[in-house]
Each structure stands twice: as C-alpha cells, then as structure tokens.
Design a protein around this motif. Structure first.
Motif, short mmCIF file in Angstrom:
data_model
loop_
_atom_site.label_atom_id
_atom_site.label_comp_id
_atom_site.label_asym_id
_atom_site.label_seq_id
_atom_site.Cartn_x
_atom_site.Cartn_y
_atom_site.Cartn_z
N CYS A 95 0.85 -1.19 0.00
CA CYS A 95 0.00 0.00 0.00
C CYS A 95 0.88 1.24 0.00
CB CYS A 95 -0.94 0.03 1.20
SG CYS A 95 -0.12 0.31 2.77
N PHE A 96 0.32 2.33 -0.47
CA PHE A 96 0.98 3.63 -0.34
C PHE A 96 0.69 4.17 1.06
CE2 PHE A 96 1.40 3.47 -4.90
CZ PHE A 96 2.57 4.19 -5.14
N LEU A 97 1.76 4.39 1.82
CA LEU A 97 1.61 4.93 3.17
C LEU A 97 1.35 6.42 3.17
CD1 LEU A 97 4.48 2.91 4.89
CD2 LEU A 97 2.03 2.35 4.76
N ASP A 98 1.77 7.08 2.10
CA ASP A 98 1.42 8.46 1.81
C ASP A 98 1.53 8.62 0.30
OD1 ASP A 98 4.19 8.94 1.20
OD2 ASP A 98 4.57 9.44 3.29
N ASP A 99 1.60 9.83 -0.20
CA ASP A 99 1.63 10.03 -1.65
C ASP A 99 2.83 9.40 -2.31
OD1 ASP A 99 -0.74 11.37 -1.71
OD2 ASP A 99 0.15 13.38 -1.71
N ASN A 100 3.93 9.25 -1.58
CA ASN A 100 5.18 8.83 -2.21
C ASN A 100 5.80 7.56 -1.65
OD1 ASN A 100 5.35 11.25 -3.92
ND2 ASN A 100 5.74 12.33 -1.99
N GLN A 101 5.40 7.15 -0.45
CA GLN A 101 6.02 5.99 0.19
C GLN A 101 5.20 4.74 -0.05
OE1 GLN A 101 9.08 6.23 1.63
NE2 GLN A 101 9.03 8.39 1.02
N LEU A 102 5.77 3.82 -0.80
CA LEU A 102 5.13 2.54 -1.10
C LEU A 102 5.74 1.44 -0.25
CD1 LEU A 102 3.38 0.63 -2.85
CD2 LEU A 102 5.22 0.65 -4.55
N LEU A 103 4.91 0.70 0.47
CA LEU A 103 5.38 -0.41 1.29
C LEU A 103 4.95 -1.72 0.62
CD1 LEU A 103 6.73 -1.15 4.08
CD2 LEU A 103 4.38 -1.56 4.85
N ILE A 104 5.90 -2.62 0.39
CA ILE A 104 5.62 -3.92 -0.21
C ILE A 104 6.10 -5.02 0.72
CG2 ILE A 104 6.04 -5.45 -2.17
CD1 ILE A 104 6.52 -3.04 -3.91
N TYR B 193 -2.20 -1.55 7.07
CA TYR B 193 -3.00 -0.37 7.40
C TYR B 193 -2.21 0.54 8.32
CZ TYR B 193 -6.53 2.37 9.97
OH TYR B 193 -7.24 3.38 10.57
N ARG B 194 -2.06 1.79 7.92
CA ARG B 194 -1.33 2.76 8.73
C ARG B 194 -2.30 3.76 9.35
NH1 ARG B 194 2.57 7.72 6.76
NH2 ARG B 194 2.85 8.62 8.84
N ARG B 195 -2.10 4.01 10.64
CA ARG B 195 -2.84 5.05 11.35
C ARG B 195 -1.82 5.88 12.13
NH1 ARG B 195 -7.08 2.87 15.54
NH2 ARG B 195 -8.36 2.45 13.69
N GLU B 196 -1.48 7.04 11.60
CA GLU B 196 -0.50 7.94 12.19
C GLU B 196 0.82 7.22 12.41
OE1 GLU B 196 -2.57 9.50 15.56
OE2 GLU B 196 -3.77 10.90 14.35
N SER B 197 1.27 7.06 13.67
CA SER B 197 2.59 6.49 13.93
C SER B 197 2.54 4.99 14.23
CB SER B 197 3.25 7.21 15.11
OG SER B 197 2.48 7.05 16.29
N GLN B 198 1.43 4.36 13.84
CA GLN B 198 1.33 2.91 14.01
C GLN B 198 0.90 2.26 12.70
OE1 GLN B 198 0.30 1.39 18.19
NE2 GLN B 198 -1.17 3.04 17.87
N LEU B 199 1.26 0.98 12.56
CA LEU B 199 0.95 0.25 11.34
C LEU B 199 0.52 -1.16 11.71
CD1 LEU B 199 2.93 0.41 8.04
CD2 LEU B 199 2.41 -1.82 9.01
N TRP B 200 -0.60 -1.62 11.13
CA TRP B 200 -1.12 -2.96 11.38
C TRP B 200 -0.95 -3.83 10.14
CZ3 TRP B 200 -2.99 1.31 13.73
CH2 TRP B 200 -3.32 1.24 15.08
N TYR C 49 5.62 2.99 13.59
CA TYR C 49 6.04 3.47 12.27
C TYR C 49 6.71 4.85 12.43
CZ TYR C 49 5.95 4.93 7.42
OH TYR C 49 6.34 5.37 6.19
N PRO C 50 7.85 5.07 11.80
CA PRO C 50 8.42 4.31 10.68
C PRO C 50 9.47 3.26 11.06
CG PRO C 50 9.53 6.40 10.84
CD PRO C 50 8.50 6.41 11.93
N ASP C 51 9.76 3.05 12.35
CA ASP C 51 10.88 2.16 12.69
C ASP C 51 10.51 0.68 12.62
OD1 ASP C 51 9.23 2.11 14.87
OD2 ASP C 51 10.77 2.58 16.34
#
Length: 412
Positions: A128-137, A182-189, A216-218
């Motif tokens: 998914c795109f975590l924002d406009d430019n960051q793609l997580l695979i 799924y990202r919600r602010e500084s956490q990711l599920w 997130y992002p660590d």
C-alpha cells in the motif's frame, strides 16, 4: 463444458498466485478537478490473453472497444491483477527480473520510466501507499522464512529493505501471507496467517487470524492479536479490496477462508474491526457473513458510507471447484449494514465471474461496479446506496474476457 478466456493458460498457477500474492488497493479520494487529465484507468484482458489499458474522463455511459481505443501492454511481462495505480503512474513487480517498474501512458504507449531491484520480491504479497510517495511492499516468503518488507520512495525509487519481526511458519505450515497493511499515524497494522502447500495435503490455511501492530516508521513489533473464529485476514488486496476506514476512523477488514483464498471453507467469512483510538481487535465485533442471509463465502468489500458496505460473494451452488470459480458466472453483490445485521439486500445485477478483479470504484456517493460474465456482457454499473438505484453505464465491446481493474488515476 467449454472454458473461455482463462482456459488457455494454467489456471491452477493463477489460482495459487492469487491465494498467496497480491498488493493492496488504494483507498478512495475525491475526483480530480479541472486538471485536463483523464480521471480513470481500466485494465482489460482479451480472450487471446492480450492486455490493454484505457484511460477516460467518464465511465457512466457510452461504448468502448479497448482493443481499438486502448493501449496494449506489449513489452511488460503479464501483470494480471497485481498492478497499483497512483497519481497517473502504474507500478508492478516484473516477476522475471524482480524489478519494481514505474510506468506511464504517453503518446498512446505504455512506457517504463524507472525501476528498482527488489531481491526476493518476485511476487509481492501485499502493498500500500503509506502516503503520496512511500510505497510499502511485503514479499512472498518461500518456505519457513520470515517475511521481508521494502519501503520505496517512488519519486527517486530509493528503497529500504528490512525483515518483519513476526514468527516464521512452523510445523505443518510452510508459507504465510500478509493480507492487509493499514497505517494510522505512527502505528501500522498487518493482518496475516499461515498456509500449507504440499502434494499430500494440497493447499490450506491455519484456523487463526493474526494482526500484528508495529510502530512506524521504525517497524518495531508492538503486539500480535489472534482470533480463531476465521482465517486469512484481508487476502489479496489488489485482486479485490476488502479493507476500509469509515467516517469515524474505525478500520474494518474482511477475512477470506473460502476456496480461492484461504481454502479453509469450514470457517466463516467474517468482518473484523479496530476502533478509532484503540490498538487491538474489537473482540465484541464479529460480523459473520457466511451465517448471514448471504449464506456464502465472500472475497471483496467496499465502504458505501453511513455504515453500509458492498460485499462480493460467491454462489457455491453454481460451481464445483476453483477452476470453475474463475470461469463460470456465479458471483453476486450485496449491501449490508455493518451495525445492523438484519439489513442485507441483494443488488439486481447480472451474475459476475473472476475472483481476482479490482472491480469496484467508489466516488461521489456512487459505486461503479464492473461486471464481466464471460458472454460479452461487460459493463460498468452505477449503484447509489442512498437512493437505492442501479443503472447501467459504460459498455465494453470487443473481445474482452476480463476487466481486471478500474482505478482512479489521480488523487486529491
């Protein structure tokens, strides 16, 4: 029985890939305003397996023939369903080279603009795109190995690859899949489960939904929730969307234990929730689709607003095995109320087919639903939930066998 379209290639391999691999679909945003650019992208395959992309400003009326008006994908390796569309660009992993390709349609041609090597990512599991430019695979890990992830800045295609701190498959389970990110602010599920694939047992899944929570992002693992009421959370997200966030910030995802995903059909297809401000599964919420008036397994889910969702479900009385699941029209659409399980209504649509299709686009309180029944009835239907109206829009003519995707080309 005459098998059409997909009968010319190895259906079992495509089904295997569709059960294990995929990327995550994009969430809905507003349509572009006065940009002078086409608003939508549609991705097709013909009966002889040629692939075409067609870009347009409207899909609510008219007739097109993508083989005459679209752009043929003559150079890229076959993409099938696992393509991402973001801000006018197309992204996919070339399975032969393990390069993530960034492409665009220019002068009626599909051009590869840039790429980056992702070792071990031949078939991405989810993205998914975590924002406009960051793609997580997330990769598909072969064997009893831990999963890796790649975070790519698509502006310059710089990549960081790391290992996910979740347990590798053990015992009878020899692979695993991540079904949603799924990202919600500084956490990711991440939702995931374990699978077995061997000559003795065939393919199947563990009987548990796992949901890992990371900072997130660590990417530090914070917790893992487990729920044994269903399995395969999220499933193949580019093949079909099955997660969303509602107006109040609550996150919903659907599990997929059915024959063409988790292959653990004794467990029910179900909807889970993580409430806004909470860090764990809402244990009090469990929407059992298989035990609802739908009485079947489902594989796609889209949010209509006002606690209503669109569910794409199979008709188990109309097919015999996973090959027929892809080839025969048997799929129905239902509107459900996420908070009132008495509200279930079937949409008056033709039977659909194909289990790996991003077939619904939501915009301006309209659900654009693509139907391909294998008999040439390839259409976009417009469903307005508030008015409870349904009408036929764009008709796709020519030798089109599958409508793989309908996407918005540009966001806000």
């Amino acid at each position: 029985m005459k098998e059409k379209g997909m009968s010319k290639y190895n259906v079992s391999i495509i089904v295997f890939f569709s059960m294990l691999y995929g990327l995550m679909s994009l969430t809905s945003c507003q349509s572009p305003q006065n940009t002078g650019k086409p608003a939508y992208s549609m991705f097709f395959m013909t009966t002889d397996e040629r692939q075409f992309i067609w870009q347009t400003d409207q899909v609510d009326s008219g007739i097109i023939d993508p083989t005459k008006q679209g752009v043929i994908l003559d150079r890229p390796a076959r993409i099938w369903y696992y393509m991402l569309v973001q801000n006018g660009f197309y992204y996919f992993v070339d399975s032969k080279t393990e390069y993530l390709i960034k492409g665009k349609i220019t002068d009626n041609q599909f051009l590869r603009l840039d790429s980056v090597y992702l070792e071990g990512f031949s078939y991405p599991d989810n993205a998914c795109f975590l924002d406009d430019n960051q793609l997580l695979i997330v990769n598909h890990s072969v064997g009893r190995k831990k999963k890796s992830y790649a975070k790519i800045d698509v502006r310059d295609m710089q990549v960081h690859i790391g290992e996910l701190a979740i347990e590798a498959p053990q015992g009878v389970f020899d692979n695993m899949s991540v079904g949603f990110v799924y990202r919600r602010e500084s956490q990711l599920w991440m939702g995931y489960t374990y699978h077995y694939t061997n000559s003795k047992m065939g393919y199947g899944s563990a009987d548990t939904v796992y949901v890992a929570r990371f900072s997130y992002p660590d990417m530090k693992l914070l917790s893992v929730d487990k729920d044994a009421r269903s399995t395969y959370p999220g499933n193949v997200n580019t093949a079909q969307q099955n997660t969303f966030e509602d107006e109040d910030g609550n996150f919903y995802f659907m599990s997929a234990p059915g024959i063409v995903r988790g292959a653990n059909p004794k467990q029910p297809t179900a909807i889970y929730r993580i409430k806004k401000g909470e860090n764990h599964l809402d244990s009090a919420y469990f929407y059992n689709i298989s035990d609802s008036p739908i009485q079947n397994h489902a594989y796609g889910m889209w949010y209509l607003g006002d606690n209503k969702a669109l569910v794409r479900s199979e008709r188990k009385d109309l097919f015999n095995d996973y090959k027929e699941h892809y080839l025969l029209p048997h799929i129905e659409f239902y509107e459900i109320d996420l908070l009132d399980r008495a509200h279930v209504s079937k949409l008056d649509l033709p039977l659909d087919r194909g289990s790996s299709r991003t077939c619904v686009l939501l915009e301006d309180e309209i659900a654009y639903i693509t139907i391909n029944d294998g008999e040439g009835n390839n259409d976009v239907w417009l469903y307005r939930s508030k008015e409870q109206t349904l009408e036929k829009g764009l008709h796709i003519a020519g030798e089109i066998d599958y409508i793989f995707r309908i996407d918005r080309l540009y966001g806000e």
